[in-house]
Design a protein around this motif. Structure first.
Motif, PDB file in Angstrom:
ATOM      1  N   THR A 239       0.818  -1.223   0.000  1.00  0.00           N
ATOM      2  CA  THR A 239       0.000   0.000   0.000  1.00  0.00           C
ATOM      3  C   THR A 239       0.844   1.262   0.000  1.00  0.00           C
ATOM      4  N   ASP A 240       2.071   1.185   0.489  1.00  0.00           N
ATOM      5  CA  ASP A 240       2.913   2.378   0.569  1.00  0.00           C
ATOM      6  C   ASP A 240       4.290   2.047   0.005  1.00  0.00           C
ATOM      7  N   LEU A 241       4.503   2.388  -1.243  1.00  0.00           N
ATOM      8  CA  LEU A 241       5.782   2.085  -1.881  1.00  0.00           C
ATOM      9  C   LEU A 241       6.911   2.960  -1.355  1.00  0.00           C
ATOM     10  N   ASP A 242       6.576   4.151  -0.873  1.00  0.00           N
ATOM     11  CA  ASP A 242       7.615   5.065  -0.411  1.00  0.00           C
ATOM     12  C   ASP A 242       8.358   4.514   0.808  1.00  0.00           C
ATOM     13  N   SER A 243       7.682   3.703   1.610  1.00  0.00           N
ATOM     14  CA  SER A 243       8.311   3.173   2.816  1.00  0.00           C
ATOM     15  C   SER A 243       8.693   1.702   2.690  1.00  0.00           C
ATOM     16  N   ASP A 244       8.466   1.125   1.537  1.00  0.00           N
ATOM     17  CA  ASP A 244       8.770  -0.299   1.321  1.00  0.00           C
ATOM     18  C   ASP A 244       9.799  -0.409   0.197  1.00  0.00           C
ATOM     19  N   ALA A 245      11.083  -0.447   0.565  1.00  0.00           N
ATOM     20  CA  ALA A 245      12.158  -0.470  -0.432  1.00  0.00           C
ATOM     21  C   ALA A 245      12.110  -1.732  -1.279  1.00  0.00           C
ATOM     22  N   GLU A 246      11.757  -2.868  -0.648  1.00  0.00           N
ATOM     23  CA  GLU A 246      11.712  -4.130  -1.397  1.00  0.00           C
ATOM     24  C   GLU A 246      10.623  -4.091  -2.461  1.00  0.00           C
ATOM     25  N   ALA A 247       9.465  -3.538  -2.101  1.00  0.00           N
ATOM     26  CA  ALA A 247       8.376  -3.448  -3.075  1.00  0.00           C
ATOM     27  C   ALA A 247       8.721  -2.476  -4.200  1.00  0.00           C
ATOM     28  N   ALA A 248       9.368  -1.365  -3.863  1.00  0.00           N
ATOM     29  CA  ALA A 248       9.759  -0.401  -4.889  1.00  0.00           C
ATOM     30  C   ALA A 248      10.753  -1.025  -5.862  1.00  0.00           C
ATOM     31  N   GLU A 249      11.690  -1.816  -5.330  1.00  0.00           N
ATOM     32  CA  GLU A 249      12.661  -2.490  -6.199  1.00  0.00           C
ATOM     33  C   GLU A 249      11.972  -3.527  -7.082  1.00  0.00           C
ATOM     34  N   ALA A 250      10.993  -4.251  -6.507  1.00  0.00           N
ATOM     35  CA  ALA A 250      10.252  -5.248  -7.286  1.00  0.00           C
ATOM     36  C   ALA A 250       9.459  -4.567  -8.404  1.00  0.00           C
ATOM     37  N   CYS A 251       8.918  -3.370  -8.138  1.00  0.00           N
ATOM     38  CA  CYS A 251       8.185  -2.620  -9.157  1.00  0.00           C
ATOM     39  C   CYS A 251       9.095  -2.250 -10.323  1.00  0.00           C
ATOM     40  N   ASP A 252      10.262  -1.718  -9.986  1.00  0.00           N
ATOM     41  CA  ASP A 252      11.194  -1.300 -11.035  1.00  0.00           C
ATOM     42  C   ASP A 252      11.645  -2.492 -11.871  1.00  0.00           C
ATOM     43  N   ALA A 253      11.911  -3.628 -11.199  1.00  0.00           N
ATOM     44  CA  ALA A 253      12.328  -4.828 -11.919  1.00  0.00           C
ATOM     45  C   ALA A 253      11.197  -5.341 -12.822  1.00  0.00           C
ATOM     46  N   PHE A 254       9.980  -5.299 -12.321  1.00  0.00           N
ATOM     47  CA  PHE A 254       8.816  -5.740 -13.095  1.00  0.00           C
ATOM     48  C   PHE A 254       8.670  -4.897 -14.357  1.00  0.00           C
ATOM     49  N   ALA A 255       8.813  -3.577 -14.206  1.00  0.00           N
ATOM     50  CA  ALA A 255       8.690  -2.684 -15.352  1.00  0.00           C
ATOM     51  C   ALA A 255       9.803  -2.923 -16.367  1.00  0.00           C
ATOM     52  N   ALA A 256      11.027  -3.147 -15.878  1.00  0.00           N
ATOM     53  CA  ALA A 256      12.156  -3.354 -16.790  1.00  0.00           C
ATOM     54  C   ALA A 256      12.039  -4.673 -17.547  1.00  0.00           C
ATOM     55  N   GLN A 257      11.577  -5.711 -16.871  1.00  0.00           N
ATOM     56  CA  GLN A 257      11.533  -7.041 -17.475  1.00  0.00           C
ATOM     57  C   GLN A 257      10.358  -7.219 -18.427  1.00  0.00           C
ATOM     58  N   THR A 258       9.421  -6.277 -18.424  1.00  0.00           N
ATOM     59  CA  THR A 258       8.275  -6.365 -19.337  1.00  0.00           C
ATOM     60  C   THR A 258       8.459  -5.445 -20.534  1.00  0.00           C
ATOM     61  N   ASP A 259       9.701  -5.093 -20.838  1.00  0.00           N
ATOM     62  CA  ASP A 259       9.985  -4.287 -22.024  1.00  0.00           C
ATOM     63  C   ASP A 259       9.440  -4.986 -23.267  1.00  0.00           C
ATOM     64  N   GLY A 260       8.688  -4.248 -24.067  1.00  0.00           N
ATOM     65  CA  GLY A 260       8.097  -4.817 -25.273  1.00  0.00           C
ATOM     66  C   GLY A 260       6.714  -5.394 -25.069  1.00  0.00           C
ATOM     67  N   LEU A 261       6.272  -5.526 -23.809  1.00  0.00           N
ATOM     68  CA  LEU A 261       4.937  -6.039 -23.527  1.00  0.00           C
ATOM     69  C   LEU A 261       3.970  -4.876 -23.327  1.00  0.00           C
ATOM     70  N   THR A 262       2.688  -5.169 -23.398  1.00  0.00           N
ATOM     71  CA  THR A 262       1.666  -4.151 -23.199  1.00  0.00           C
ATOM     72  C   THR A 262       1.311  -4.040 -21.719  1.00  0.00           C
ATOM     73  N   LEU A 263       0.592  -2.975 -21.377  1.00  0.00           N
ATOM     74  CA  LEU A 263       0.114  -2.834 -19.998  1.00  0.00           C
ATOM     75  C   LEU A 263      -0.916  -3.910 -19.678  1.00  0.00           C
ATOM     76  N   GLN A 264      -1.704  -4.298 -20.677  1.00  0.00           N
ATOM     77  CA  GLN A 264      -2.660  -5.379 -20.464  1.00  0.00           C
ATOM     78  C   GLN A 264      -1.928  -6.682 -20.158  1.00  0.00           C
ATOM     79  N   ALA A 265      -0.785  -6.895 -20.807  1.00  0.00           N
ATOM     80  CA  ALA A 265       0.008  -8.087 -20.503  1.00  0.00           C
ATOM     81  C   ALA A 265       0.513  -8.052 -19.067  1.00  0.00           C
ATOM     82  N   MET A 266       0.886  -6.869 -18.571  1.00  0.00           N
ATOM     83  CA  MET A 266       1.317  -6.754 -17.179  1.00  0.00           C
ATOM     84  C   MET A 266       0.182  -7.120 -16.221  1.00  0.00           C
ATOM     85  N   ILE A 267      -1.029  -6.698 -16.572  1.00  0.00           N
ATOM     86  CA  ILE A 267      -2.185  -7.081 -15.742  1.00  0.00           C
ATOM     87  C   ILE A 267      -2.349  -8.594 -15.725  1.00  0.00           C
TER      88      ILE A 267
END
Length: 631
Positions: A239-267
């Motif tokens: 719920t709070d990415l600003d205070s959860d470093a692990e979740a923020a890192e997981a978000c960035d990794a998720f975004a990087a690894q889905t290069d070339g995919l659509t937002l619907q694919a991420m869903i």
């Protein structure tokens, strides 16, 4: 799909809608028709206001939001299957639905709603009513799957051609409509063609027609994927990415690894992860399953580390006389097994697990080492796939790899490379003698090496992120000196360090000066593995191994125990290993002509019974004919 929302991530306020939606909204006063093409099946990020929540909307919902705020009463949608309907988001209230249906009925009293049968005649009548409405009601018509209206933009039936001619004329005679609220400036009741590609509609319809605007729908960029990744963390309890470093890192990794995919694919990937019980840190596994369609990952098997360790002893027995090449190859495999390929980059990469460029003399073990790598990693030598690039010397031969373009004969079959990787993503793929391929075909390798994916002739994306690519080449063995025939650039008497330096310099010169493809050379990086000539000691070992194979084969196939006098072996060894330029393959060919052929002739004539002991006591040569003496 229901809209997702969350607070906007840090980094400044994003636009209210994607750029293409703002372009569409801004040009409603001047264009009566629009062609929206490209990524039309995706979901799109919308921010309600600066600093407010983000939502993910399907394209039709986004179009309706844009039109509604501009004073439009309804959005009609026509598709080739269901015909005509009034579009409303799933979250629309009963009051909103009644209002839109009523507006459509007033505007189009002669057309039954909903469920008008899909036909070009009904669509033609509908478009005419909208272009010059009898009542001052703003409405828009989205023609879904516009790419399927005609058989092809250049191959149309007479009624299809007449329909598009009517559309072209209608775009010029349409009149804008005023409204009491929203944007009071007169706006057109637009026809919105939703197509897969810009060229799916006739070129003569859109080209040179100022009343029809073409707008591409791009795939999401990294910023869009990062924002979407933050939206999708809520189901994982974040719920709070600003205070959860692990979740923020997981978000960035998720975004990087889905290069070339659509937002619907991420869903869909997050849905898959929840279904499989994966945590947010295990999203890379869900991405791999989504891309490749397989659960098992050979790169994460427990025994892989042990197999690579064992390979330090077994591969030198199989690839003889190449300690430097074997060591460097195993180092690259260790890096791939640990997931450290491309670790120096700031973000995760979807590039192939390993890339190897084998260069050196012919017959020294380049192909054999590629097979050994396949057997080592995947415990299956059939996972090895080989392409002889001398068969791809013409530009059009590249269609064999990825399939013919749409509209050409056989494009439905796909390509040999893309089909094989789609069927089995965990492969060692060998591109043999790559310098013989047409330069245009090399451009396809650039995309694989950079992005780890390739789109085939059918439009399907194939991922190479779990494959090992091996390229072999004889570049640098010979150089031109102005004469008709090239001269040797390296020779067996040189130390390995000098051979390596000369061959790498020649490879660099070929890619930069001859081909003009330095960017392709950069993708290989330091993964160029130079093989040495077969030395005397290695040649003796190869001869011994191949000679033992012959003796074993005679025993297995004919049940005959074969003894060969030491003097005969010594003579054979000298004949077969004298020329180091021929390599290990040359030793085998010499053994076949100098020993296997005359032995087969003698055994065929004598026809000894199974279990017999046959001794080879001598070799006799008369001209080109070699004979063996048996006792």
């Amino acid at each position: 799909m229901s809209a997702e929302d969350t607070r906007a991530p840090e980094g400044g306020a994003a636009p209210v809608a994607p750029p293409f939606a703002r372009e569409f909204e801004a040009t409603l006063p001047v264009h009566s028709q629009f062609v929206l093409w490209g990524n039309r099946h995706d979901s799109f990020l919308v921010r309600e206001s600066a600093g407010a929540r983000l939502r993910l909307l399907p394209l039709l919902d986004l179009l309706w939001e844009t039109l509604r705020t501009s004073g439009y009463a309804c959005l009609l949608v026509h598709d080739p299957v269901d015909g005509l309907r009034v579009h409303l988001p799933a979250a629309a209230t009963a009051e909103e639905s009644d209002r839109a249906e009523a507006a459509a009925s007033r505007l189009l009293p002669r057309l039954p709603l909903p469920g008008t049968l899909p036909s070009l005649e009904a669509l033609r009548t509908l478009m005419a009513e909208l272009a010059r409405p009898a009542q001052q009601i703003r409405a828009a018509l989205a023609i879904d799957d516009a790419s399927r209206i005609a058989r092809g933009p250049t191959e149309m039936e007479p009624n299809e051609r007449d329909f598009f001619r009517f559309c072209a004329r209608l775009s010029r005679v349409a009149v804008p409509v005023g409204a009491p609220d929203g944007r009071t400036t007169p706006l057109y009741n637009p026809v919105i063609w939703l197509a897969d590609r810009e060229g799916d509609l006739p070129t003569w319809l859109t080209s040179g027609n100022d009343q029809i605007r073409s707008i591409g729908l791009p795939v999401p960029d990294l910023g869009d994927r990062q924002a979407t990744a933050r939206l999708l963390m809520r189901p994982f309890g974040v719920t709070d990415l600003d205070s959860d470093a692990e979740a923020a890192e997981a978000c960035d990794a998720f975004a990087a690894q889905t290069d070339g995919l659509t937002l619907q694919a991420m869903i869909e990937i997050t849905r898959l992860a929840r279904d499989r019980g994966l945590t947010m840190t295990e999203l890379p596994d869900a991405i791999r399953i989504y891309k490749l369609g397989v659960m098992d990952n050979p790169w994460k098997r427990e025994y892989l580390r042990r197999r690579i360790t064992d390979g330090e002893h077994s591969i030198p027995q199989r690839v003889v006389g190449q300690p430097q090449a074997v060591t460097k190859t195993l180092d690259i495999l260790k890096r791939a097994a640990l997931g450290l390929s491309g670790a120096q980059q700031s973000r995760s990469s979807a590039r192939p697990r390993g890339v190897l460029f084998f260069a050196g003399p012919t017959g020294v073990g380049k192909t054999e080492l590629a097979k050994a790598v396949s057997s080592l990693i995947f415990a299956d030598e059939s996972a090895y796939l080989r392409f002889d690039m001398s068969e791809f010397s013409s530009e059009h031969a590249g269609d064999r790899l990825i399939g013919a373009p749409p509209g050409y004969i056989g494009f439905e079959a796909g390509g040999e490379l893309t089909n094989a990787v789609r069927q089995q993503p965990f492969r060692v793929i060998l591109f043999d003698e790559m310098e013989k391929a047409h330069p245009r075909i090399l451009d396809k390798f650039l995309q694989i090496l950079e992005d780890g994916r390739l789109t085939d002739g059918r439009g399907s994306t194939v991922h190479f992120s779990e494959s090992v690519l091996v390229f072999t080449s004889n570049l640098g063995m010979n150089v031109a000196n102005g004469s008709e025939r090239p001269v040797p650039h390296v020779h067996p008497d040189m130390p390995y360090e000098e051979i390596e330096e000369r061959m790498k310099a020649a490879i660099n010169d070929h890619f930069t000066r001859v081909l003009g493809r330095p960017e392709l050379l950069n993708r290989f990086g330091d993964n160029i593995v130079v093989f040495d000539f077969i030395g005397r000691e290695a040649a003796d070992r190869i001869f011994g191994l191949q000679f033992d194979n012959i003796v074993s084969r005679v025993r297995e196939e004919r049940g005959i125990v074969l003894d060969v006098d030491p003097a005969v072996q010594a003579a054979l060894r000298k004949r077969c290993t004298d020329d180091p330029h021929r390599g290990g393959r040359g030793i085998g060919m010499a053994l076949e002509s100098q020993f296997v052929n005359p032995l087969a002739r003698a055994l065929f004539d004598r026809d000894p019974a199974a279990g017999a002991h046959v001794r080879v006591t001598g070799l006799r040569r008369e001209g080109d004919i070699v004979s063996v003496e048996l006792s």
